[in-house]
Design an enzyme around this catalytic site. Structure first.
Site, PDB file in Angstrom:
ATOM      1  N   ARG A 132       5.829  -7.533  -1.532  1.00  0.00           N
ATOM      2  CA  ARG A 132       5.689  -6.166  -2.069  1.00  0.00           C
ATOM      3  C   ARG A 132       6.846  -5.292  -1.577  1.00  0.00           C
ATOM      4  O   ARG A 132       7.340  -4.423  -2.300  1.00  0.00           O
ATOM      5  CB  ARG A 132       4.347  -5.561  -1.637  1.00  0.00           C
ATOM      6  CG  ARG A 132       3.168  -6.174  -2.379  1.00  0.00           C
ATOM      7  CD  ARG A 132       1.859  -5.938  -1.664  1.00  0.00           C
ATOM      8  NE  ARG A 132       1.505  -4.536  -1.517  1.00  0.00           N
ATOM      9  CZ  ARG A 132       0.653  -4.082  -0.607  1.00  0.00           C
ATOM     10  NH1 ARG A 132       0.069  -4.907   0.255  1.00  0.00           N
ATOM     11  NH2 ARG A 132       0.367  -2.809  -0.550  1.00  0.00           N
ATOM     12  N   ARG A 168       7.053   3.735 -10.557  1.00  0.00           N
ATOM     13  CA  ARG A 168       7.577   2.700  -9.671  1.00  0.00           C
ATOM     14  C   ARG A 168       8.791   2.007 -10.247  1.00  0.00           C
ATOM     15  O   ARG A 168       9.350   1.128  -9.585  1.00  0.00           O
ATOM     16  CB  ARG A 168       6.502   1.640  -9.454  1.00  0.00           C
ATOM     17  CG  ARG A 168       5.666   1.846  -8.231  1.00  0.00           C
ATOM     18  CD  ARG A 168       4.506   0.900  -8.369  1.00  0.00           C
ATOM     19  NE  ARG A 168       4.216   0.215  -7.168  1.00  0.00           N
ATOM     20  CZ  ARG A 168       3.182   0.534  -6.385  1.00  0.00           C
ATOM     21  NH1 ARG A 168       2.405   1.537  -6.676  1.00  0.00           N
ATOM     22  NH2 ARG A 168       2.947  -0.163  -5.315  1.00  0.00           N
ATOM     23  N   ARG A 192      -7.748  -5.753   1.589  1.00  0.00           N
ATOM     24  CA  ARG A 192      -7.222  -5.961   0.242  1.00  0.00           C
ATOM     25  C   ARG A 192      -6.575  -7.339   0.120  1.00  0.00           C
ATOM     26  O   ARG A 192      -5.943  -7.807   1.059  1.00  0.00           O
ATOM     27  CB  ARG A 192      -6.186  -4.872  -0.090  1.00  0.00           C
ATOM     28  CG  ARG A 192      -6.813  -3.626  -0.668  1.00  0.00           C
ATOM     29  CD  ARG A 192      -5.870  -2.475  -0.832  1.00  0.00           C
ATOM     30  NE  ARG A 192      -4.550  -2.761  -1.388  1.00  0.00           N
ATOM     31  CZ  ARG A 192      -3.642  -1.823  -1.648  1.00  0.00           C
ATOM     32  NH1 ARG A 192      -3.925  -0.543  -1.409  1.00  0.00           N
ATOM     33  NH2 ARG A 192      -2.468  -2.122  -2.136  1.00  0.00           N
ATOM     34  N   LYS A 240       1.188   6.884   1.533  1.00  0.00           N
ATOM     35  CA  LYS A 240       1.067   7.711   0.314  1.00  0.00           C
ATOM     36  C   LYS A 240      -0.406   8.030   0.028  1.00  0.00           C
ATOM     37  O   LYS A 240      -0.760   9.181  -0.226  1.00  0.00           O
ATOM     38  CB  LYS A 240       1.662   6.976  -0.904  1.00  0.00           C
ATOM     39  CG  LYS A 240       3.101   6.552  -0.752  1.00  0.00           C
ATOM     40  CD  LYS A 240       3.619   5.846  -1.987  1.00  0.00           C
ATOM     41  CE  LYS A 240       2.934   4.529  -2.292  1.00  0.00           C
ATOM     42  NZ  LYS A 240       3.139   3.467  -1.284  1.00  0.00           N
ATOM     43  N   ARG A 274      -4.944  -2.841   7.813  1.00  0.00           N
ATOM     44  CA  ARG A 274      -5.714  -1.879   6.999  1.00  0.00           C
ATOM     45  C   ARG A 274      -7.055  -2.463   6.556  1.00  0.00           C
ATOM     46  O   ARG A 274      -7.157  -3.605   6.165  1.00  0.00           O
ATOM     47  CB  ARG A 274      -4.912  -1.500   5.751  1.00  0.00           C
ATOM     48  CG  ARG A 274      -5.724  -0.656   4.775  1.00  0.00           C
ATOM     49  CD  ARG A 274      -4.882  -0.025   3.719  1.00  0.00           C
ATOM     50  NE  ARG A 274      -4.140  -0.977   2.910  1.00  0.00           N
ATOM     51  CZ  ARG A 274      -3.245  -0.608   1.982  1.00  0.00           C
ATOM     52  NH1 ARG A 274      -2.985   0.669   1.781  1.00  0.00           N
ATOM     53  NH2 ARG A 274      -2.609  -1.526   1.294  1.00  0.00           N
TER      54      ARG A 274
HETATM   55  P1  AP5 Z   1      -1.863   3.998   3.010  1.00  0.00           P
HETATM   56  O1  AP5 Z   1      -2.046   5.455   3.008  1.00  0.00           O
HETATM   57  O2  AP5 Z   1      -2.888   3.147   2.311  1.00  0.00           O
HETATM   58  O3  AP5 Z   1      -0.405   3.621   2.477  1.00  0.00           O
HETATM   59  P2  AP5 Z   1       0.144   3.542   1.002  1.00  0.00           P
HETATM   60  O4  AP5 Z   1       1.548   4.018   1.052  1.00  0.00           O
HETATM   61  O5  AP5 Z   1      -0.782   4.214   0.046  1.00  0.00           O
HETATM   62  O6  AP5 Z   1       0.123   1.968   0.814  1.00  0.00           O
HETATM   63  P3  AP5 Z   1      -0.414   1.061  -0.360  1.00  0.00           P
HETATM   64  O7  AP5 Z   1      -0.411  -0.352   0.173  1.00  0.00           O
HETATM   65  O8  AP5 Z   1      -1.706   1.542  -0.918  1.00  0.00           O
HETATM   66  O9  AP5 Z   1       0.723   1.247  -1.389  1.00  0.00           O
HETATM   67  P4  AP5 Z   1       1.147   0.318  -2.473  1.00  0.00           P
HETATM   68  O10 AP5 Z   1       2.130   1.170  -3.150  1.00  0.00           O
HETATM   69  O11 AP5 Z   1       1.631  -1.030  -2.084  1.00  0.00           O
HETATM   70  O12 AP5 Z   1      -0.240  -0.032  -3.210  1.00  0.00           O
HETATM   71  P5  AP5 Z   1      -0.872   0.458  -4.569  1.00  0.00           P
HETATM   72  O13 AP5 Z   1      -2.322   0.499  -4.366  1.00  0.00           O
HETATM   73  O14 AP5 Z   1      -0.178   1.647  -5.103  1.00  0.00           O
HETATM   74  O15 AP5 Z   1      -1.749   3.519   4.531  1.00  0.00           O
HETATM   75  C1  AP5 Z   1      -1.590   2.147   4.872  1.00  0.00           C
HETATM   76  C2  AP5 Z   1      -2.253   1.858   6.239  1.00  0.00           C
HETATM   77  O16 AP5 Z   1      -1.544   2.585   7.239  1.00  0.00           O
HETATM   78  C3  AP5 Z   1      -3.723   2.324   6.364  1.00  0.00           C
HETATM   79  O17 AP5 Z   1      -4.412   1.426   7.199  1.00  0.00           O
HETATM   80  C4  AP5 Z   1      -3.622   3.705   7.017  1.00  0.00           C
HETATM   81  O18 AP5 Z   1      -4.792   4.035   7.731  1.00  0.00           O
HETATM   82  C5  AP5 Z   1      -2.419   3.498   7.921  1.00  0.00           C
HETATM   83  N1  AP5 Z   1      -1.658   4.722   8.141  1.00  0.00           N
HETATM   84  C6  AP5 Z   1      -1.389   5.708   7.253  1.00  0.00           C
HETATM   85  N2  AP5 Z   1      -0.619   6.676   7.821  1.00  0.00           N
HETATM   86  C7  AP5 Z   1      -0.390   6.252   9.099  1.00  0.00           C
HETATM   87  C8  AP5 Z   1       0.331   6.792  10.198  1.00  0.00           C
HETATM   88  N3  AP5 Z   1       0.974   7.965  10.108  1.00  0.00           N
HETATM   89  N4  AP5 Z   1       0.350   6.102  11.353  1.00  0.00           N
HETATM   90  C9  AP5 Z   1      -0.310   4.916  11.477  1.00  0.00           C
HETATM   91  N5  AP5 Z   1      -1.022   4.357  10.478  1.00  0.00           N
HETATM   92  C10 AP5 Z   1      -1.056   5.013   9.300  1.00  0.00           C
HETATM   93  O19 AP5 Z   1      -0.482  -0.760  -5.536  1.00  0.00           O
HETATM   94  C11 AP5 Z   1      -1.072  -2.037  -5.389  1.00  0.00           C
HETATM   95  C12 AP5 Z   1      -0.589  -2.937  -6.512  1.00  0.00           C
HETATM   96  O20 AP5 Z   1      -1.004  -2.412  -7.790  1.00  0.00           O
HETATM   97  C13 AP5 Z   1       0.930  -3.099  -6.650  1.00  0.00           C
HETATM   98  O21 AP5 Z   1       1.438  -4.100  -5.791  1.00  0.00           O
HETATM   99  C14 AP5 Z   1       1.061  -3.466  -8.128  1.00  0.00           C
HETATM  100  O22 AP5 Z   1       0.712  -4.807  -8.369  1.00  0.00           O
HETATM  101  C15 AP5 Z   1       0.002  -2.590  -8.782  1.00  0.00           C
HETATM  102  N6  AP5 Z   1       0.523  -1.268  -9.175  1.00  0.00           N
HETATM  103  C16 AP5 Z   1       0.108  -0.048  -8.722  1.00  0.00           C
HETATM  104  N7  AP5 Z   1       0.819   0.937  -9.293  1.00  0.00           N
HETATM  105  C17 AP5 Z   1       1.699   0.335 -10.138  1.00  0.00           C
HETATM  106  C18 AP5 Z   1       2.716   0.824 -10.995  1.00  0.00           C
HETATM  107  N8  AP5 Z   1       2.972   2.132 -11.092  1.00  0.00           N
HETATM  108  N9  AP5 Z   1       3.441  -0.073 -11.704  1.00  0.00           N
HETATM  109  C19 AP5 Z   1       3.190  -1.400 -11.634  1.00  0.00           C
HETATM  110  N10 AP5 Z   1       2.234  -1.938 -10.826  1.00  0.00           N
HETATM  111  C20 AP5 Z   1       1.504  -1.073 -10.086  1.00  0.00           C
END
Ligand code: AP5
Length: 215
Positions: free
Chosen positions: A171, A88, A160, A13, A127
């Site tokens: 997660r 979410r 991270r 994402k 990552r």
């Molecule tokens: P990346 O693009 O970073 O993936 P992502 O889907 O953004 O993954 P995240 O881990 O950031 O999502 P998340 O939803 O768990 O975390 P968030 O920060 O929102 O890609 C991942 C890896 O894959 C990278 O190394 C990239 O290079 C690689 N990659 C990408 N595309 C690829 C491909 N096609 N092929 C191969 N490799 C590839 O949330 C973190 C925490 O914050 C949550 O756990 C929660 O505690 C809190 N939080 C955030 N939002 C909320 C909310 N709305 N409500 C409650 N808590 C929240």
């Protein structure tokens, strides 16, 4: 354009949101990034959020909804945005509709990026993120030119706290239980497009563009 990117942790994402902001000229709004920034700044919000984030749990709805409400009212969101990681939960999705209605706006499309679970664990465990500019790397599939340093700004790369395998698995469970129901919710509203999230970043980006052109 107001787009929601749904998908499990590691689906890509954030990667696709960054590419889209470049092409569409609207900001990426990532609740994860906002919360991590608050943690890094040691604010009260950050202290409150950290314990949830470190164990891979969701930060309480009322906290996140407050953050997003404030963010979406900023001038740079007037022409649209890419929502990455919000909503979410069902209460968050309902809150988003209420905030948008008060701004006389609505969501234009929801893209659900779908990737098998084992690929997700591998992506997240490898990552690395730049402390300086937030660029993302992967130790095997997208390594930096110089180990531990960002290609763009030479910032230090870090892992991270929630990208440890045990936390990743938690997660993923949280996603299945609390976020996946939103796929059906937005599908019923006629807003959903499923995107195959396997393949190269460029291939997925093309699928995303095709999906948005058809909206
Ligand atoms: P990346 O693009 O970073 O993936 P992502 O889907 O953004 O993954 P995240 O881990 O950031 O999502 P998340 O939803 O768990 O975390 P968030 O920060 O929102 O890609 C991942 C890896 O894959 C990278 O190394 C990239 O290079 C690689 N990659 C990408 N595309 C690829 C491909 N096609 N092929 C191969 N490799 C590839 O949330 C973190 C925490 O914050 C949550 O756990 C929660 O505690 C809190 N939080 C955030 N939002 C909320 C909310 N709305 N409500 C409650 N808590 C929240």
């Amino acid at each position: 354009m107001r787009i929601v990117l749904l998908g499990p942790p590691g689906a890509g994402k954030g990667t696709q949101a960054k590419l889209l902001t470049g092409r569409l000229g609207v900001p990426q709004v990532s609740t994860g990034d906002i919360l991590r920034q608050a943690v890094a700044n040691g604010t009260q919000l950050g202290r409150e959020a950290k314990s949830f984030m470190d164990r891979g749990a969701l930060v309480p709805d009322e906290v996140v909804i407050g953050i997003i409400e404030e963010r979406l009212r900023k001038p740079d969101c007037a022409q649209g945005y890419i929502l990455d990681g919000f909503p979410r939960t069902l209460p968050q999705a309902e809150a988003l509709s209420r905030v948008l209605a008060s701004l006389h706006a609505s969501v234009d499309g929801v893209l659900s990026v779908e990737v098998p679970e084992e690929d997700l664990v591998e992506r997240l465990a490898g990552r690395r993120v730049c402390r300086g500019c937030g660029n993302m790397y992967h130790v095997d599939t997208n390594p930096p030119l110089q180990a531990g340093r960002c290609n763009t700004c030479d910032g230090a790369l870090y892992q991270r706290d929630d990208d440890k395998e045990e936390t990743i698995r938690h997660r993923l469970r949280v996603y299945r239980d609390q976020t996946q129901p939103l796929v059906a919710y937005y599908d019923k509203m006629g807003l959903l497009t499923r995107i195959d999230g396997r393949g190269t970043i460029e291939e997925i980006s093309q699928r995303v563009h095709r999906a948005l052109r058809q909206r």
